[in-house]
Design a protein around this motif. Structure first.
Motif, PDB file in Angstrom:
ATOM      1  N   GLY A  20     -11.992  53.059  30.483  1.00 52.14           N
ATOM      2  CA  GLY A  20     -10.874  52.200  30.831  1.00 52.14           C
ATOM      3  C   GLY A  20     -11.066  50.826  30.240  1.00 52.14           C
ATOM      4  N   SER A  22     -10.057  46.399  30.942  1.00 51.18           N
ATOM      5  CA  SER A  22      -9.488  45.304  31.706  1.00 51.18           C
ATOM      6  C   SER A  22     -10.113  43.999  31.214  1.00 51.18           C
ATOM      7  CB  SER A  22      -9.755  45.474  33.211  1.00 51.18           C
ATOM      8  OG  SER A  22      -9.263  44.372  33.951  1.00 51.18           O
ATOM      9  N   ASP A  34      -4.469  44.568  32.035  1.00 49.80           N
ATOM     10  CA  ASP A  34      -4.973  45.906  32.367  1.00 49.80           C
ATOM     11  C   ASP A  34      -6.010  45.854  33.496  1.00 49.80           C
ATOM     12  OD1 ASP A  34      -3.295  47.223  30.654  1.00 49.80           O
ATOM     13  OD2 ASP A  34      -4.802  47.635  29.128  1.00 49.80           O
ATOM     14  N   HIS A  67      -5.743  52.584  32.298  1.00 53.28           N
ATOM     15  CA  HIS A  67      -5.389  51.162  32.184  1.00 53.28           C
ATOM     16  C   HIS A  67      -4.663  50.642  33.418  1.00 53.28           C
ATOM     17  CE1 HIS A  67      -6.349  50.738  27.834  1.00 53.28           C
ATOM     18  NE2 HIS A  67      -6.282  52.050  27.944  1.00 53.28           N
ATOM     19  N   GLY A 174      -4.489  47.117  24.461  1.00 51.96           N
ATOM     20  CA  GLY A 174      -5.102  48.017  25.431  1.00 51.96           C
ATOM     21  C   GLY A 174      -5.640  49.256  24.747  1.00 51.96           C
ATOM     22  N   CYS A 175      -4.745  49.969  24.045  1.00 52.74           N
ATOM     23  CA  CYS A 175      -5.129  51.186  23.318  1.00 52.74           C
ATOM     24  C   CYS A 175      -4.531  51.251  21.916  1.00 52.74           C
ATOM     25  CB  CYS A 175      -4.677  52.430  24.083  1.00 52.74           C
ATOM     26  SG  CYS A 175      -5.966  53.244  25.033  1.00 52.74           S
ATOM     27  N   HIS A 231     -13.352  50.293  23.753  1.00 46.77           N
ATOM     28  CA  HIS A 231     -12.692  51.283  24.614  1.00 46.77           C
ATOM     29  C   HIS A 231     -12.439  52.604  23.885  1.00 46.77           C
ATOM     30  CE1 HIS A 231     -10.205  53.226  27.505  1.00 46.77           C
ATOM     31  NE2 HIS A 231      -9.061  52.918  26.943  1.00 46.77           N
TER      32      HIS A 231
END
Length: 258
Positions: A20, A22, A34, A67, A174-175, A231
């Protein structure tokens, strides 16, 4: 500007890791980007002296469990996200559910939800990108995810944030399901800043293939000073990136000052 990595697949000594992401962003406003899949982001934050009492805005990069499922451990905040974050989605390989575990109605009890497909300025320096156009010819051409009707889920809700600094843009993904190059290009367009200083976060690159090599080629052409793929970026891809860039070693518990 300060970035505190609260959650990642790897952790510094004394912190915990899980699949994950953040990060706590401190610029002209302090926001949380996140929250990972569980309560670990809050546990790691506490070790960094953070309890979220001084933030009122949470941004969700996209509606995937790793997330956003940690949202149940927060309350009384503004939540900024793309409206498609709440769609039902599954992994193509084994049909496991990969969407959020909490519905919009449930989250509305604890958050002031602000949905936006368009770019949204959170402060004078922090920008939520909204829906990112898939503009180049090599990213976001395949997807490992499915919608309920069996069609491919290209994660249209995938977004990112940018922070404008005196050194240029800092882009945090994030991704990057929309493609990290598409993300950077759109960040430049909507912010009006053409110099990209740093790109940090998940790049969603798994293999040393044409996609990865074209990504490296693009990022090199942008003369980006700081690069931190983490990540969902595989270790072999990070090793390939390290041949071309000086990479940040990111992990839960790492604090960056940019």
């Amino acid at each position: 500007m300060k970035l505190k990595i609260l959650l990642d697949n790897n952790a510094a000594e004394g912190f915990e890791s899980v699949h994950g992401f953040s990060v706590l962003i401190e610029s002209d406003k302090k926001i949380l980007f996140d929250v990972g899949p569980n309560e670990l982001f809050a546990k790691n934050a506490k070790k960094l002296g953070e309890d979220f009492s001084d933030i009122d805005t949470v941004v969700l990069s996209h509606g995937h469990w790793d997330h956003g499922n940690g949202l149940i451990y927060l309350t009384d905040k503004e939540l900024i996200l793309h409206p498609d974050c709440f769609i039902t989605r599954h992994r193509k390989r084994n049909n496991t559910h990969v969407g959020l575990s909490t519905s919009k109605d449930e989250l509305s009890k604890n958050f002031r939800i602000k949905e936006s497909k368009k770019p949204l300025w959170i402060s004078d320096s922090i920008l939520f990108l909204g829906e990112i156009p898939r503009s180049n010819d090599f990213e976001s051409k395949e997807s490992p995810f499915l919608l309920p009707d069996g069609s491919p889920d290209f994660v249209p809700d995938d977004s990112a944030v940018t922070i404008t600094s005196n050194k240029g843009l800092v882009v945090i993904s994030g991704c990057a399901h929309s493609g990290i190059c598409n993300t950077v290009e759109y960040a430049k367009k909507v912010s009006g800043v053409n110099t990209v200083y740093a790109v940090i976060g998940g790049f969603h690159l798994k293999e040393i293939d044409e996609l990865t090599m074209k990504t490296i080629e693009y990022l090199k052409s942008e003369n980006i000073e700081i690069l931190g793929p983490t990540h969902c970026t595989s270790f072999k891809v990070r090793d390939e990136f390290a041949k071309h860039f000086d990479l940040l070693e990111l992990a839960a518990g790492v604090v960056l000052e940019l």
